[in-house]
Design an enzyme around this catalytic site. Structure first.
Site, PDB file in Angstrom:
ATOM      1  N   SER A 417     106.548  69.677 -19.231  1.00  0.00           N
ATOM      2  CA  SER A 417     105.754  68.478 -18.950  1.00  0.00           C
ATOM      3  C   SER A 417     105.106  68.593 -17.573  1.00  0.00           C
ATOM      4  O   SER A 417     104.318  69.496 -17.329  1.00  0.00           O
ATOM      5  CB  SER A 417     106.643  67.237 -19.074  1.00  0.00           C
ATOM      6  OG  SER A 417     105.862  66.071 -19.088  1.00  0.00           O
ATOM      7  N   LYS A 469      96.288  42.931 -18.462  1.00  0.00           N
ATOM      8  CA  LYS A 469      97.007  43.053 -17.189  1.00  0.00           C
ATOM      9  C   LYS A 469      98.475  43.362 -17.426  1.00  0.00           C
ATOM     10  O   LYS A 469      99.108  44.087 -16.683  1.00  0.00           O
ATOM     11  CB  LYS A 469      96.861  41.763 -16.385  1.00  0.00           C
ATOM     12  CG  LYS A 469      97.532  41.811 -15.035  1.00  0.00           C
ATOM     13  CD  LYS A 469      96.921  42.902 -14.158  1.00  0.00           C
ATOM     14  CE  LYS A 469      97.574  42.941 -12.790  1.00  0.00           C
ATOM     15  NZ  LYS A 469      97.030  44.046 -11.972  1.00  0.00           N
TER      16      LYS A 469
END
Length: 568
Positions: A417, A469
């Protein structure tokens, strides 16, 4: 009395030293040192410990408050006067640390020395401890000799090299003559012993043969007898030939005056006398060489050279006929050899080690030289973590490539990763045979407690401005639209990840490997995730064989507080 007389002579000869030991200087230094100590962080720690102890003993609060006020006042005073006291010297300045420079936050070690220590250890075990100690002492002297000479100009280097070559020729010639005289002396010693004690078998011929074998161990008896007769004839005729297959002193045409000592001895003298004269000539030749070297150096270097060569602890003599003062060419050439800087990154999920990596990369960029072919080796071991943390760590590595510094990344166990995001920045990506590479993907997970909180009668109210948000949170009811938005977000991150890897390794089939899977060494090599399978040790040993200077670089910031006090 002798010590006091020597000190008085020293003070009289050096006004600067006398001023340093003047009573006023001692008093000022003592006062400054004590004041500096009581304003140091260690002293503050001691204050706090003392106050806690007093409180535990039940000392009145008024007394403790007054002590706290004194501690705070001294702390501020020490902070204001810190810079002023920094340069204070004197015999007691060590108490406040005034004369000491701030320690470097970097730990830089020459790995060549560590690898050399392995050779010394094996030599001590397989040959002898004395041999290993001599080798270490010689290396230590070479280091100090090269440091004393410093960085020479082209003219200085040429003059020193010529002086060294001339001295080496003369010294080699004199050593050969000394060896010949020593062999003659041993042969005569054997002959004298035979004359005094006689031979048990009474065989005079056998005795003579034994003497010849001692004198000429590399020749058979017929050759030795012929050579001895020719040498004796030359000695009687006053010829200046040396004993051996090549009996002319062509290497040292300037030493005509000592040519008569080239056979067994000087004409009309014993071998021991000849040996003494040759040793004197050898010492004189060495002195001329040292004078020639010193003449090329500036005054401050001559002073350091004199101290080094007169120090019996490090300056070698003529042990084992070694050229103790030969120029340490290998040591002096270090600054011109390729430098390899070894960094380590064993990362956590937050990639917190990126803070140290950025400092190490900055330090390397200030020291590395592309003309010298300098390189960086990063030893990597991490399973990845946050996108922002490992994105920053990878960006630090691209700084090296952008500066033209070759980067080799060695994966010890895992580069997955975010770890592979760092690894792919390498010009050369090396992995150990069973290292795990890949995991080019993005994951986001978060627990949701909404239903449990609802059962408990707990409700969280979140007020936002902006459609997205807040999407998925632990306390908010899961909305399929929020899940869809989060999925789109991590897909965008994956596109960025794939694009970055593909730009760093253009030959990689990014769509085939950007599946989130991981592969072990051999499979990773087949898919182009690495360039070769080797251990970090082999990579560094190959660089050492190529003559590189290898340094480990580690950023270690200063610690504060009680930990620093305990660590000293």
């Amino acid at each position: 009395v002798a010590g006091v007389a020597a000190l008085v002579a020293l003070l009289a000869a050096d006004p600067a030293v006398a001023a340093e030991f003047a009573p006023a200087a001692w008093a000022k230094s003592a006062a400054g040192g004590v004041a500096g100590f009581f304003s140091s962080p260690e002293a503050k720690e001691l204050y706090m410990y003392t106050l806690k102890t007093l409180i535990s003993w039940g000392v009145p609060a008024v007394v403790v408050a007054a002590a706290v006020f004194a501690v705070v006042a001294s702390s501020r005073k020490g902070k204001d006067a810190k810079d002023a006291n920094r340069g204070a010297g004197g015999p007691f300045s060590f108490l406040g640390g005034g004369a000491a420079a701030a320690p470097s936050p970097f730990a830089v070690k020459r790995l060549n020395d560590k690898l050399d220590s392995y050779a010394y250890a094996f030599e001590g075990a397989t040959v002898s401890p004395e041999s290993a100690e001599r080798a270490k002492a010689r290396r230590a002297f070479d280091d100090k000799y090269a440091a004393t000479l410093g960085k020479l100009t082209a003219a200085e280097r040429e003059a020193v090299t010529k002086a060294a070559e001339k001295w080496a020729r003369e010294d080699a010639s004199l050593r050969r003559k000394m060896a010949a005289a020593a062999r003659r002396m041993r042969a005569q010693a054997v002959a004298k012993a035979g004359k005094k004690g006689g031979n048990a078998g009474g065989d005079a011929d056998a005795e003579a043969d034994a003497a010849l074998e001692e004198a000429f161990p590399f020749l058979d008896l017929d050759e030795a007898e012929d050579l001895e007769e020719r040498a004796a004839a030359r000695a009687r005729a006053g010829e200046a030939d040396t004993l051996g297959a090549d009996t002319s002193d062509t290497e040292n045409p300037s030493s005509d005056s000592d040519a008569s000592g080239g056979g067994f001895s000087f004409p009309g003298s014993s071998p021991s006398s000849a040996l003494a004269k040759l040793a004197a000539k050898r010492a004189d030749a060495e002195a001329k060489y040292v004078a020639a070297v010193a003449a090329t150096l500036p005054a401050h270097k001559r002073g350091r050279l004199s101290k080094l060569l007169s120090d019996p602890r490090v300056s070698p003599g003529w042990e084992g006929n070694r050229d103790s003062l030969a120029l340490p060419a290998e040591r002096m050439a270090r600054r011109d050899k390729k430098h390899v800087f070894v960094l380590n990154f064993f990362g956590d999920v937050q990639a917190s080690q990126a803070a140290g990596l950025r400092e190490e990369v900055t330090a390397v960029l200030r020291q590395a030289k592309t003309k010298r072919g300098d390189e960086v080796v990063l030893v990597l071991n991490t399973g990845g973590g946050t996108v922002t943390g490992y994105g920053l760590a990878a960006a630090q590595l691209t700084r090296l490539r952008d500066a033209g510094i070759k980067l080799t990344v060695c994966v010890e166990q895992v580069a997955a990763s975010g770890g592979y995001m760092m690894a792919c920045c390498a010009d050369r990506l090396v992995a150990s045979p069973f290292a795990v590479l890949g995991s080019i993907g993005v994951i986001s997970e978060i627990p949701n407690l909404y239903e449990r909180l609802k059962k408990e009668g707990i409700e969280f109210q979140t007020v936002t401005a902006g459609k997205f948000k807040r999407t998925l949170t632990p306390t908010k009811k899961i909305d399929p639209k929020d899940v869809e938005k989060s999925k789109a977000d991590i897909e965008d991150v994956l596109v960025l990840f794939k694009t970055f890897v593909a730009s760093q390794r253009p030959g990689l089939d990014i769509d085939a490997v950007a599946t989130g899977e991981t592969w072990f060494g051999a499979d990773a090599l087949k898919r182009g995730l690495c360039d070769e399978l080797r251990t970090t040790d082999d990579v560094l040993l190959d660089m050492l064989k190529e003559g590189a200077e290898i340094f480990s670089v580690k950023y270690k910031p200063q610690r504060g507080g009680p930990a620093a006090l305990l660590a000293g």
